[in-house]
Design a protein around this motif. Structure first.
Motif, PDB file in Angstrom:
ATOM      1  N   GLN A   1       0.835  -1.192   0.000  1.00 59.28           N
ATOM      2  CA  GLN A   1       0.000   0.000   0.000  1.00 59.28           C
ATOM      3  C   GLN A   1       0.871   1.244   0.000  1.00 59.28           C
ATOM      4  N   SER A   2       0.443   2.255  -0.767  1.00 58.45           N
ATOM      5  CA  SER A   2       1.130   3.538  -0.783  1.00 58.45           C
ATOM      6  C   SER A   2       0.875   4.242   0.537  1.00 58.45           C
ATOM      7  N   MET A   3       1.948   4.732   1.157  1.00 63.28           N
ATOM      8  CA  MET A   3       1.803   5.438   2.422  1.00 63.28           C
ATOM      9  C   MET A   3       1.330   6.875   2.206  1.00 63.28           C
TER      10      MET A   3
ATOM     11  N   GLU B   1       9.301  -3.094   0.946  1.00 63.16           N
ATOM     12  CA  GLU B   1       9.300  -1.662   1.174  1.00 63.16           C
ATOM     13  C   GLU B   1      10.000  -1.075  -0.036  1.00 63.16           C
TER      14      GLU B   1
ATOM     15  N   TYR C   1       5.880   2.625  -0.891  1.00 61.91           N
ATOM     16  CA  TYR C   1       4.937   1.523  -0.702  1.00 61.91           C
ATOM     17  C   TYR C   1       5.477   0.582   0.373  1.00 61.91           C
ATOM     18  N   LYS C   2       4.570   0.049   1.185  1.00 63.36           N
ATOM     19  CA  LYS C   2       4.948  -0.848   2.264  1.00 63.36           C
ATOM     20  C   LYS C   2       3.982  -2.031   2.285  1.00 63.36           C
TER      21      LYS C   2
END
Length: 66
Positions: A23-25, A43, A57-58
């Motif tokens: 997911q994009s932070m 990451e 992204y993480k």
């Protein structure tokens, strides 16, 4: 069923790959990728189509083994 057949029965083998969701932070945009099971969590910096820029992204969720 004999006791020896239960003792000799092999367990399930783990798969080598996992399907994970990153997911994009910045915007919350999500992507599904495949990574090796023994690798670190993802990451990375990748292009985010919602904000038209590169974003961090993480990994947030394991979906299933492959």
């Amino acid at each position: 069923m004999f006791l020896t057949s239960l003792l000799l029965k092999e367990g399930k083998k783990k798969s080598r790959f996992l399907m994970v969701q990153i997911q994009s932070m910045v915007s919350g945009h999500r992507i599904v990728l495949v990574r090796p099971r023994d690798a670190e969590k993802f990451e990375l910096i990748k292009f985010d189509p919602w904000i038209q820029r590169e974003a961090y992204y993480k990994e947030v969720k394991k979906i299933r083994p492959l």
